[in-house]
Design a protein around this motif. Sequence first.
Motif, PDB file in Angstrom:
ATOM      1  N   ARG A  20      69.483  30.930  49.950  1.00  0.00           N
ATOM      2  CA  ARG A  20      70.722  30.189  51.009  1.00  0.00           C
ATOM      3  C   ARG A  20      71.895  30.919  50.651  1.00  0.00           C
ATOM      4  NH1 ARG A  20      66.925  29.864  55.469  1.00  0.00           N
ATOM      5  NH2 ARG A  20      65.593  27.764  55.145  1.00  0.00           N
ATOM      6  N   THR A  21      73.029  31.460  51.343  1.00  0.00           N
ATOM      7  CA  THR A  21      74.536  31.629  51.177  1.00  0.00           C
ATOM      8  C   THR A  21      75.141  30.987  51.827  1.00  0.00           C
ATOM      9  OG1 THR A  21      73.327  33.785  50.413  1.00  0.00           O
ATOM     10  CG2 THR A  21      75.894  33.810  50.330  1.00  0.00           C
ATOM     11  N   ILE A  22      76.191  29.993  50.842  1.00  0.00           N
ATOM     12  CA  ILE A  22      77.302  29.561  51.456  1.00  0.00           C
ATOM     13  C   ILE A  22      78.835  30.007  51.220  1.00  0.00           C
ATOM     14  CG2 ILE A  22      79.063  27.464  51.657  1.00  0.00           C
ATOM     15  CD1 ILE A  22      76.050  25.982  50.231  1.00  0.00           C
ATOM     16  N   GLY A  23      79.790  30.197  51.969  1.00  0.00           N
ATOM     17  CA  GLY A  23      81.106  31.034  52.546  1.00  0.00           C
ATOM     18  C   GLY A  23      81.942  30.138  52.221  1.00  0.00           C
ATOM     19  N   ALA A  80      73.632  21.670  47.858  1.00  0.00           N
ATOM     20  CA  ALA A  80      72.784  23.151  47.587  1.00  0.00           C
ATOM     21  C   ALA A  80      72.807  23.851  46.142  1.00  0.00           C
ATOM     22  CB  ALA A  80      73.232  23.863  48.580  1.00  0.00           C
ATOM     23  N   PRO A  81      72.182  22.803  45.134  1.00  0.00           N
ATOM     24  CA  PRO A  81      72.350  23.763  43.618  1.00  0.00           C
ATOM     25  C   PRO A  81      71.622  24.947  43.334  1.00  0.00           C
ATOM     26  CG  PRO A  81      70.531  21.984  43.698  1.00  0.00           C
ATOM     27  CD  PRO A  81      71.149  21.312  45.031  1.00  0.00           C
ATOM     28  N   GLU A  82      70.924  25.776  44.373  1.00  0.00           N
ATOM     29  CA  GLU A  82      70.529  26.525  44.136  1.00  0.00           C
ATOM     30  C   GLU A  82      70.772  28.061  45.392  1.00  0.00           C
ATOM     31  OE1 GLU A  82      66.129  26.904  42.690  1.00  0.00           O
ATOM     32  OE2 GLU A  82      65.988  24.973  43.593  1.00  0.00           O
ATOM     33  N   ALA A  83      71.801  27.231  46.003  1.00  0.00           N
ATOM     34  CA  ALA A  83      72.410  28.746  47.192  1.00  0.00           C
ATOM     35  C   ALA A  83      73.098  29.149  46.536  1.00  0.00           C
ATOM     36  CB  ALA A  83      72.829  27.612  48.412  1.00  0.00           C
ATOM     37  N   SER A  84      72.975  30.562  47.317  1.00  0.00           N
ATOM     38  CA  SER A  84      74.862  31.507  46.377  1.00  0.00           C
ATOM     39  C   SER A  84      75.897  31.005  46.943  1.00  0.00           C
ATOM     40  CB  SER A  84      73.869  32.695  46.668  1.00  0.00           C
ATOM     41  OG  SER A  84      72.681  33.332  46.037  1.00  0.00           O
ATOM     42  N   ILE A  85      76.773  31.908  46.251  1.00  0.00           N
ATOM     43  CA  ILE A  85      77.816  31.247  47.408  1.00  0.00           C
ATOM     44  C   ILE A  85      78.339  33.197  47.467  1.00  0.00           C
ATOM     45  CG2 ILE A  85      79.889  30.319  46.384  1.00  0.00           C
ATOM     46  CD1 ILE A  85      78.552  29.138  44.728  1.00  0.00           C
ATOM     47  N   VAL A  86      79.461  33.359  48.309  1.00  0.00           N
ATOM     48  CA  VAL A  86      80.479  34.168  49.009  1.00  0.00           C
ATOM     49  C   VAL A  86      81.890  33.348  48.710  1.00  0.00           C
ATOM     50  CG1 VAL A  86      80.929  35.481  50.497  1.00  0.00           C
ATOM     51  CG2 VAL A  86      78.742  35.306  49.709  1.00  0.00           C
ATOM     52  N   ALA A  87      82.935  33.832  48.227  1.00  0.00           N
ATOM     53  CA  ALA A  87      84.387  33.826  47.395  1.00  0.00           C
ATOM     54  C   ALA A  87      85.088  34.338  48.676  1.00  0.00           C
ATOM     55  CB  ALA A  87      84.673  33.099  46.595  1.00  0.00           C
ATOM     56  N   LEU A  88      85.666  33.551  49.431  1.00  0.00           N
ATOM     57  CA  LEU A  88      86.669  34.327  50.524  1.00  0.00           C
ATOM     58  C   LEU A  88      88.109  33.462  49.653  1.00  0.00           C
ATOM     59  CD1 LEU A  88      84.099  34.127  53.283  1.00  0.00           C
ATOM     60  CD2 LEU A  88      84.567  35.609  51.570  1.00  0.00           C
ATOM     61  N   LYS A  89      88.568  34.085  49.549  1.00  0.00           N
ATOM     62  CA  LYS A  89      90.296  33.792  48.979  1.00  0.00           C
ATOM     63  C   LYS A  89      91.056  33.766  50.207  1.00  0.00           C
ATOM     64  CE  LYS A  89      93.274  33.617  44.905  1.00  0.00           C
ATOM     65  NZ  LYS A  89      93.734  34.584  43.492  1.00  0.00           N
ATOM     66  N   VAL A  90      91.346  32.132  50.458  1.00  0.00           N
ATOM     67  CA  VAL A  90      92.907  32.851  51.629  1.00  0.00           C
ATOM     68  C   VAL A  90      94.307  32.247  50.437  1.00  0.00           C
ATOM     69  CG1 VAL A  90      91.317  32.686  53.783  1.00  0.00           C
ATOM     70  CG2 VAL A  90      92.066  30.539  52.192  1.00  0.00           C
ATOM     71  N   PHE A  91      94.092  31.458  49.829  1.00  0.00           N
ATOM     72  CA  PHE A  91      95.832  31.255  49.240  1.00  0.00           C
ATOM     73  C   PHE A  91      95.344  32.609  48.249  1.00  0.00           C
ATOM     74  CE2 PHE A  91      94.206  27.480  51.172  1.00  0.00           C
ATOM     75  CZ  PHE A  91      95.012  26.808  51.077  1.00  0.00           C
ATOM     76  N   GLY A  92      96.780  32.884  47.736  1.00  0.00           N
ATOM     77  CA  GLY A  92      96.740  33.161  46.537  1.00  0.00           C
ATOM     78  C   GLY A  92      98.779  33.624  46.078  1.00  0.00           C
ATOM     79  N   ASN A  93      98.946  34.438  45.545  1.00  0.00           N
ATOM     80  CA  ASN A  93      99.782  35.257  44.219  1.00  0.00           C
ATOM     81  C   ASN A  93     100.508  35.283  45.452  1.00  0.00           C
ATOM     82  OD1 ASN A  93      98.548  35.243  42.530  1.00  0.00           O
ATOM     83  ND2 ASN A  93      97.326  37.066  42.628  1.00  0.00           N
ATOM     84  N   ARG A  94     100.949  35.812  47.087  1.00  0.00           N
ATOM     85  CA  ARG A  94     101.771  35.787  47.538  1.00  0.00           C
ATOM     86  C   ARG A  94     103.326  34.993  47.197  1.00  0.00           C
ATOM     87  NH1 ARG A  94      98.353  36.003  51.586  1.00  0.00           N
ATOM     88  NH2 ARG A  94      98.885  33.874  52.979  1.00  0.00           N
ATOM     89  N   ASP A  95     102.546  33.035  47.323  1.00  0.00           N
ATOM     90  CA  ASP A  95     103.602  32.268  47.702  1.00  0.00           C
ATOM     91  C   ASP A  95     103.129  31.425  46.392  1.00  0.00           C
ATOM     92  OD1 ASP A  95     101.186  31.082  48.329  1.00  0.00           O
ATOM     93  OD2 ASP A  95     101.405  30.522  50.422  1.00  0.00           O
ATOM     94  N   GLY A  96     102.366  31.457  45.797  1.00  0.00           N
ATOM     95  CA  GLY A  96     102.098  31.213  44.402  1.00  0.00           C
ATOM     96  C   GLY A  96     100.889  30.231  44.692  1.00  0.00           C
ATOM     97  N   CYS A  97     100.372  29.914  45.461  1.00  0.00           N
ATOM     98  CA  CYS A  97      98.948  29.774  45.599  1.00  0.00           C
ATOM     99  C   CYS A  97      99.178  28.252  46.652  1.00  0.00           C
ATOM    100  CB  CYS A  97      98.001  29.170  44.346  1.00  0.00           C
ATOM    101  SG  CYS A  97      96.271  28.952  44.967  1.00  0.00           S
ATOM    102  N   SER A  98     100.189  28.100  46.775  1.00  0.00           N
ATOM    103  CA  SER A  98     100.647  26.632  48.256  1.00  0.00           C
ATOM    104  C   SER A  98     100.182  26.904  49.462  1.00  0.00           C
ATOM    105  CB  SER A  98     101.904  26.315  47.572  1.00  0.00           C
ATOM    106  OG  SER A  98     102.634  27.442  48.384  1.00  0.00           O
ATOM    107  N   SER A  99     100.556  27.728  49.851  1.00  0.00           N
ATOM    108  CA  SER A  99      99.966  27.246  52.175  1.00  0.00           C
ATOM    109  C   SER A  99      98.219  29.116  51.675  1.00  0.00           C
ATOM    110  CB  SER A  99     101.201  27.347  52.389  1.00  0.00           C
ATOM    111  OG  SER A  99     101.132  29.054  51.955  1.00  0.00           O
ATOM    112  N   ALA A 100      98.065  28.698  52.760  1.00  0.00           N
ATOM    113  CA  ALA A 100      97.061  30.069  53.399  1.00  0.00           C
ATOM    114  C   ALA A 100      97.856  29.596  55.598  1.00  0.00           C
ATOM    115  CB  ALA A 100      95.536  28.977  53.254  1.00  0.00           C
ATOM    116  N   LEU A 101      97.429  31.268  55.398  1.00  0.00           N
ATOM    117  CA  LEU A 101      97.977  31.342  56.447  1.00  0.00           C
ATOM    118  C   LEU A 101      96.503  31.595  57.980  1.00  0.00           C
ATOM    119  CD1 LEU A 101      99.496  35.132  55.575  1.00  0.00           C
ATOM    120  CD2 LEU A 101     100.329  32.957  57.097  1.00  0.00           C
TER     121      LEU A 101
END
Length: 191
Positions: A20-23, A80-101
């Motif tokens: 299984r995969t979790i985003g 789910a210790p054997e699940a795969s992961i997809v990382a979808l990053k919505v916080f970022g460098n534009r504001d120092g990782c303090s908020s997401a749009l």
Amino acid sequence: GTAQVGADRLQAAGVTGKGRTIGIIDTGIDLFHPDFGAGAAGSGRIVGGWSFADGDADLYDCDGHGTSVAGVAAGVQGIAPEASIVALKVFGNRDGCSSALASDVLAAVEWALDRRHELGLEVLNVSLSDDRVRTGFCDAEDPVSARIFARARAEGVAVVAASGNTGHPSGVSWPACHSDVVSVGMVYSVG
């Protein structure tokens, strides 16, 4: 804890997330964390991702929260210790990782849906919320989000979101306020 939510019984029965995969829609992920295998996306159990906040493939966790959430979901001692992961990053460098749009969150959901078969995605975890508390569904207030979350449900992808971070006892925040999103709260140890 897995025991607090009954996941220990599922794991004992062999339901471990294997295949299984979790985003994880959050602050990114530590690609070298031993719970997920080592290396870059595509090695270990991290099978892909994108940074919507920065518009690139850099999944570096700018805060640690995304890695923590991924650990709860699919770490060695996670649900789910054997699940795969997809990382979808919505916080970022534009504001120092303090908020997401909200637009980045929705773009991440759509990106994941467009690639769900390729990546085997079945669940999207959104451990973030806005500051507003709603006492009912917010589909009419936000029809664009409602359509995207309805699409996820129709396509068999569960979207799970934090009910909110304010501890409000009678309402939930966005995106958990949508009728096609599963709202979850935190559990505490007693005693």
